[in-house]
Design a protein around this motif. Structure first.
Motif, PDB file in Angstrom:
ATOM      1  N   GLU A 106       7.980  38.388  12.606  1.00  0.00           N
ATOM      2  CA  GLU A 106       6.737  38.053  13.299  1.00  0.00           C
ATOM      3  C   GLU A 106       6.921  37.082  14.469  1.00  0.00           C
ATOM      4  N   SER A 107       7.890  36.207  14.385  1.00  0.00           N
ATOM      5  CA  SER A 107       8.161  35.229  15.444  1.00  0.00           C
ATOM      6  C   SER A 107       9.659  35.212  15.721  1.00  0.00           C
ATOM      7  N   PRO A 108      10.172  36.268  16.344  1.00  0.00           N
ATOM      8  CA  PRO A 108      11.623  36.406  16.503  1.00  0.00           C
ATOM      9  C   PRO A 108      12.281  35.315  17.348  1.00  0.00           C
ATOM     10  N   GLY A 109      11.531  34.597  18.159  1.00  0.00           N
ATOM     11  CA  GLY A 109      12.133  33.560  18.991  1.00  0.00           C
ATOM     12  C   GLY A 109      12.249  32.207  18.312  1.00  0.00           C
ATOM     13  N   THR A 110      12.065  32.146  17.010  1.00  0.00           N
ATOM     14  CA  THR A 110      12.095  30.884  16.277  1.00  0.00           C
ATOM     15  C   THR A 110      13.470  30.244  16.368  1.00  0.00           C
ATOM     16  N   MET A 111      13.489  29.011  16.819  1.00  0.00           N
ATOM     17  CA  MET A 111      14.753  28.299  16.967  1.00  0.00           C
ATOM     18  C   MET A 111      14.941  27.231  15.885  1.00  0.00           C
ATOM     19  N   GLU A 112      13.877  26.863  15.218  1.00  0.00           N
ATOM     20  CA  GLU A 112      13.948  25.823  14.192  1.00  0.00           C
ATOM     21  C   GLU A 112      14.732  26.348  12.985  1.00  0.00           C
ATOM     22  N   PRO A 113      15.719  25.597  12.507  1.00  0.00           N
ATOM     23  CA  PRO A 113      16.507  26.080  11.361  1.00  0.00           C
ATOM     24  C   PRO A 113      15.693  26.067  10.060  1.00  0.00           C
ATOM     25  N   LEU A 114      16.065  26.932   9.160  1.00  0.00           N
ATOM     26  CA  LEU A 114      15.443  27.001   7.845  1.00  0.00           C
ATOM     27  C   LEU A 114      15.742  25.705   7.092  1.00  0.00           C
ATOM     28  N   GLU A 127      -4.234  36.119  14.830  1.00  0.00           N
ATOM     29  CA  GLU A 127      -4.870  35.959  13.522  1.00  0.00           C
ATOM     30  C   GLU A 127      -4.346  36.938  12.475  1.00  0.00           C
ATOM     31  N   ALA A 128      -3.980  38.117  12.872  1.00  0.00           N
ATOM     32  CA  ALA A 128      -3.453  39.099  11.909  1.00  0.00           C
ATOM     33  C   ALA A 128      -2.132  38.618  11.313  1.00  0.00           C
ATOM     34  N   VAL A 129      -1.288  38.030  12.139  1.00  0.00           N
ATOM     35  CA  VAL A 129      -0.004  37.491  11.656  1.00  0.00           C
ATOM     36  C   VAL A 129      -0.269  36.330  10.703  1.00  0.00           C
ATOM     37  N   LYS A 130      -1.198  35.466  11.062  1.00  0.00           N
ATOM     38  CA  LYS A 130      -1.532  34.321  10.199  1.00  0.00           C
ATOM     39  C   LYS A 130      -2.118  34.789   8.868  1.00  0.00           C
ATOM     40  N   ARG A 131      -2.939  35.837   8.912  1.00  0.00           N
ATOM     41  CA  ARG A 131      -3.530  36.374   7.680  1.00  0.00           C
ATOM     42  C   ARG A 131      -2.440  36.929   6.767  1.00  0.00           C
ATOM     43  N   ARG A 132      -1.503  37.673   7.335  1.00  0.00           N
ATOM     44  CA  ARG A 132      -0.388  38.212   6.522  1.00  0.00           C
ATOM     45  C   ARG A 132       0.465  37.070   5.978  1.00  0.00           C
ATOM     46  N   ARG A 133       0.688  36.044   6.791  1.00  0.00           N
ATOM     47  CA  ARG A 133       1.457  34.876   6.354  1.00  0.00           C
ATOM     48  C   ARG A 133       0.765  34.191   5.183  1.00  0.00           C
ATOM     49  N   ASP A 134      -0.533  33.932   5.323  1.00  0.00           N
ATOM     50  CA  ASP A 134      -1.277  33.253   4.261  1.00  0.00           C
ATOM     51  C   ASP A 134      -1.303  34.089   2.984  1.00  0.00           C
ATOM     52  N   THR A 135      -1.405  35.404   3.138  1.00  0.00           N
ATOM     53  CA  THR A 135      -1.379  36.295   1.972  1.00  0.00           C
ATOM     54  C   THR A 135      -0.019  36.246   1.288  1.00  0.00           C
ATOM     55  N   MET A 172      -8.277  28.713   7.807  1.00  0.00           N
ATOM     56  CA  MET A 172      -8.107  29.600   6.675  1.00  0.00           C
ATOM     57  C   MET A 172      -7.654  28.862   5.433  1.00  0.00           C
ATOM     58  N   GLY A 173      -7.371  27.576   5.524  1.00  0.00           N
ATOM     59  CA  GLY A 173      -6.932  26.843   4.356  1.00  0.00           C
ATOM     60  C   GLY A 173      -5.475  27.030   4.031  1.00  0.00           C
ATOM     61  N   HIS A 174      -4.679  27.423   5.029  1.00  0.00           N
ATOM     62  CA  HIS A 174      -3.272  27.694   4.752  1.00  0.00           C
ATOM     63  C   HIS A 174      -2.514  26.451   4.342  1.00  0.00           C
ATOM     64  N   THR A 175      -2.951  25.266   4.788  1.00  0.00           N
ATOM     65  CA  THR A 175      -2.239  24.042   4.435  1.00  0.00           C
ATOM     66  C   THR A 175      -2.335  23.778   2.940  1.00  0.00           C
ATOM     67  N   ASP A 176      -3.532  23.947   2.377  1.00  0.00           N
ATOM     68  CA  ASP A 176      -3.723  23.731   0.949  1.00  0.00           C
ATOM     69  C   ASP A 176      -2.908  24.735   0.137  1.00  0.00           C
ATOM     70  N   THR A 177      -2.942  25.996   0.529  1.00  0.00           N
ATOM     71  CA  THR A 177      -2.197  27.025  -0.189  1.00  0.00           C
ATOM     72  C   THR A 177      -0.703  26.799  -0.066  1.00  0.00           C
ATOM     73  N   SER A 178      -0.232  26.453   1.130  1.00  0.00           N
ATOM     74  CA  SER A 178       1.207  26.248   1.303  1.00  0.00           C
ATOM     75  C   SER A 178       1.669  25.017   0.531  1.00  0.00           C
ATOM     76  N   THR A 179       0.838  23.998   0.451  1.00  0.00           N
ATOM     77  CA  THR A 179       1.191  22.811  -0.319  1.00  0.00           C
ATOM     78  C   THR A 179       1.305  23.152  -1.800  1.00  0.00           C
ATOM     79  N   LYS A 180       0.365  23.958  -2.298  1.00  0.00           N
ATOM     80  CA  LYS A 180       0.420  24.377  -3.703  1.00  0.00           C
ATOM     81  C   LYS A 180       1.655  25.241  -3.965  1.00  0.00           C
ATOM     82  N   ALA A 181       1.935  26.158  -3.053  1.00  0.00           N
ATOM     83  CA  ALA A 181       3.104  27.035  -3.220  1.00  0.00           C
ATOM     84  C   ALA A 181       4.390  26.222  -3.194  1.00  0.00           C
TER      85      ALA A 181
END
Length: 183
Positions: free
Chosen positions: A68-76, A96-104, A1-10
């Protein structure tokens, strides 16, 4: 979906906000400019509205991952710009629905960062969701993009307006369509 490019820009845009709009550049004793110190606590005055925007952006991403990922253990991450990669890492195994909402969400925040930094022309790159023409314009007074096509009107006869969230959702949907066609 190109999320890496968008996240890098953000992330880059958020870092720009931190560097130049929160940590205001100071003059050196010789009259030249010196780089910001990367510590929000050591600088004054600062742009409180931008600082609030940065905190709200990070908080929104954290809340999204918590839901969306309540078991996340990695700190912010401590660096605000690192929050996008953190979000992607913590949702990469979701559906994919979670990833789409994330990318949006990430793309909407990218648009917000650009507009806050003064680049209102960023909305012109998007096609109007109503009529498909290129050339939306940002109208700060209503906080949304306005279609300049005289034939693109609401039922009340007003110019069509689109939120950044709507433009982001359209953008991500278009990227998904293009990637499906490419394979």
């Amino acid at each position: 979906m190109g999320h890496t490019d968008t996240s890098t820009k953000a992330a880059a845009q958020l870092a720009l906000l931190v560097d130049y709009f929160v940590e205001l550049r100071a003059s050196s004793p010789g009259g030249g400019r010196r780089s910001p110190t990367r510590s929000i606590e050591n600088t004054a005055p600062l742009n409180v509205a931008t600082l609030s925007h940065i905190h709200a952006s990070v908080r929104e991403i954290k809340e999204y991952v918590d839901i969306e990922s309540p078991g996340t253990m990695e700190p912010l991450p401590k660096d605000p710009a690192g929050v996008y990669d953190w979000c992607i890492r913590n949702t990469e195994h979701d559906d994919e629905a979670v990833k789409r909402r994330r990318d949006t969400l990430i793309y909407r925040q990218y648009l917000e960062h650009k507009i806050l930094a003064g680049d209102v022309k960023i909305v012109r790159r998007h096609r109007c969701p109503g009529c498909g023409t290129v050339g939306l314009h940002w109208r700060a007074s209503v906080g949304s993009a306005v279609c300049r096509n005289r034939n693109c009107r609401t039922p009340d006869g007003l110019a069509s307006t689109w939120t950044l969230a709507h433009l982001a959702a359209e953008n991500i949907a278009d990227k998904e369509k293009r990637s499906r066609r490419a394979t």
